[in-house]
Design a protein around this motif. Structure first.
Motif, PDB file in Angstrom:
ATOM      1  N   LEU A  35     -41.207  45.679  -4.983  1.00 51.41           N
ATOM      2  CA  LEU A  35     -40.124  45.934  -5.936  1.00 51.41           C
ATOM      3  C   LEU A  35     -39.567  47.349  -5.795  1.00 51.41           C
ATOM      4  O   LEU A  35     -38.372  47.573  -5.989  1.00 51.41           O
ATOM      5  CB  LEU A  35     -40.605  45.705  -7.366  1.00 51.41           C
ATOM      6  N   LEU A  36     -40.428  48.296  -5.485  1.00 48.17           N
ATOM      7  CA  LEU A  36     -39.965  49.678  -5.329  1.00 48.17           C
ATOM      8  C   LEU A  36     -38.986  49.827  -4.172  1.00 48.17           C
ATOM      9  O   LEU A  36     -38.195  50.778  -4.138  1.00 48.17           O
ATOM     10  CB  LEU A  36     -41.161  50.616  -5.121  1.00 48.17           C
ATOM     11  N   ALA A  50     -33.263  43.322  -7.720  1.00 51.89           N
ATOM     12  CA  ALA A  50     -33.048  42.150  -6.873  1.00 51.89           C
ATOM     13  C   ALA A  50     -34.318  41.876  -6.075  1.00 51.89           C
ATOM     14  O   ALA A  50     -34.584  42.527  -5.061  1.00 51.89           O
ATOM     15  CB  ALA A  50     -31.868  42.385  -5.939  1.00 51.89           C
ATOM     16  N   VAL A  51     -35.122  40.923  -6.551  1.00 49.08           N
ATOM     17  CA  VAL A  51     -36.367  40.587  -5.856  1.00 49.08           C
ATOM     18  C   VAL A  51     -36.062  40.002  -4.483  1.00 49.08           C
ATOM     19  O   VAL A  51     -36.692  40.338  -3.485  1.00 49.08           O
ATOM     20  CB  VAL A  51     -37.200  39.595  -6.693  1.00 49.08           C
ATOM     21  N   ASP A  52     -35.086  39.101  -4.447  1.00 50.25           N
ATOM     22  CA  ASP A  52     -34.583  38.550  -3.189  1.00 50.25           C
ATOM     23  C   ASP A  52     -33.153  38.084  -3.447  1.00 50.25           C
ATOM     24  O   ASP A  52     -32.558  38.419  -4.481  1.00 50.25           O
ATOM     25  CB  ASP A  52     -35.474  37.415  -2.661  1.00 50.25           C
ATOM     26  N   ASP A  53     -32.611  37.311  -2.535  1.00 52.62           N
ATOM     27  CA  ASP A  53     -31.218  36.894  -2.674  1.00 52.62           C
ATOM     28  C   ASP A  53     -30.989  35.973  -3.868  1.00 52.62           C
ATOM     29  O   ASP A  53     -29.860  35.868  -4.367  1.00 52.62           O
ATOM     30  CB  ASP A  53     -30.754  36.183  -1.394  1.00 52.62           C
ATOM     31  N   ASP A  54     -32.047  35.315  -4.333  1.00 56.96           N
ATOM     32  CA  ASP A  54     -31.887  34.332  -5.399  1.00 56.96           C
ATOM     33  C   ASP A  54     -32.568  34.707  -6.712  1.00 56.96           C
ATOM     34  O   ASP A  54     -32.382  34.018  -7.721  1.00 56.96           O
ATOM     35  CB  ASP A  54     -32.444  32.970  -4.946  1.00 56.96           C
ATOM     36  N   GLY A  75     -36.231  35.564 -12.983  1.00 59.97           N
ATOM     37  CA  GLY A  75     -35.581  34.295 -12.713  1.00 59.97           C
ATOM     38  C   GLY A  75     -36.332  33.389 -11.760  1.00 59.97           C
ATOM     39  O   GLY A  75     -35.803  32.345 -11.360  1.00 59.97           O
ATOM     40  N   CYS A  76     -37.570  33.736 -11.410  1.00 54.49           N
ATOM     41  CA  CYS A  76     -38.302  32.898 -10.461  1.00 54.49           C
ATOM     42  C   CYS A  76     -38.882  31.668 -11.153  1.00 54.49           C
ATOM     43  O   CYS A  76     -38.938  31.589 -12.384  1.00 54.49           O
ATOM     44  CB  CYS A  76     -39.411  33.693  -9.772  1.00 54.49           C
TER      45      CYS A  76
END
Length: 209
Positions: A35-36, A50-54, A75-76
């Motif tokens: 995350l950092l 933004a953890v990933d694109d989704d 949002g996971c």
């Protein structure tokens, strides 16, 4: 520790980490590191990672501080019991806990009870020494630590000892959360200086990692 994230009070981080399964706790440090390295954006009182694109983790910080676990959303598919919420709290600066009413019989303004001024006994008798009356009873006006305060102080001592023994490199997010939990407990018990000292240790460890 990311200065781009809003400060999170100790109780929130402790709660989120404690809720993780043993398997996820083992992955927490890696989750914090990930995350950092991710982009962070701010929109008013909300900060988005933004953890990933989704998937995003959003920290809501009215007044600039995250004060509740429900203020961190992910949002996971595994949310709310996911790794990301605990990792976000563990990556953020540590905020001061909101002031708490001290339990009855405690000293809310400091960790050391104060004694009332010494007075001469009405019957003219003198104390045998400077520590108490001649009959061996505790001097009037002396406040002693409660059982709750003793337990809270021991928790801070033990958790801080575990962090110091592990060192900055070994004191990961789980050990930090345990010390933050002890800090929160100490504040609730009316030991603000012990709580502040515990928080400062966590802040120093995060800055060094």
């Amino acid at each position: 520790m990311s200065p781009d994230l809003p400060p999170v009070v100790p109780s929130v981080t402790a709660e989120l980490v404690a809720a993780l399964s043993p398997r996820l706790r083992k992955r927490l440090d890696a989750g914090v590191t990930k995350l950092l390295a991710r982009p962070v954006t701010r929109d008013g009182d909300s900060v988005r990672i933004a953890v990933d694109d989704d998937t995003d983790v959003v920290l809501h910080a009215p007044g600039g501080t995250v004060t509740g676990a429900d203020a961190i959303h992910c949002g996971c598919l595994l949310a709310p019991d996911c790794l990301h919420r605990a990792a976000a709290a563990s990556a953020a600066p540590v905020a001061d806990d909101p002031p708490a009413d001290a339990p009855a019989g405690t000293t809310p303004t400091g960790d050391e009870p104060t004694a009332a001024p010494e007075t001469e006994p009405a019957d003219g008798t003198a104390q045998t020494d400077g520590t108490g009356p001649a009959d061996g009873t505790a001097p009037a006006g002396i406040e002693t630590a409660t059982d709750v305060q003793r337990v809270a102080a021991r928790a801070v001592f033990d958790a801080a000892g575990a962090v110091l023994e592990a060192g900055a490199d070994g004191a990961g997010a789980v050990l930090q959360a345990e010390l933050l939990h002890a800090a929160h407990t100490a504040r609730l018990a009316g030991l603000p200086r012990a709580s502040a000292a515990a928080v400062s240790v966590v802040t120093g460890v995060r800055a060094a990692r």
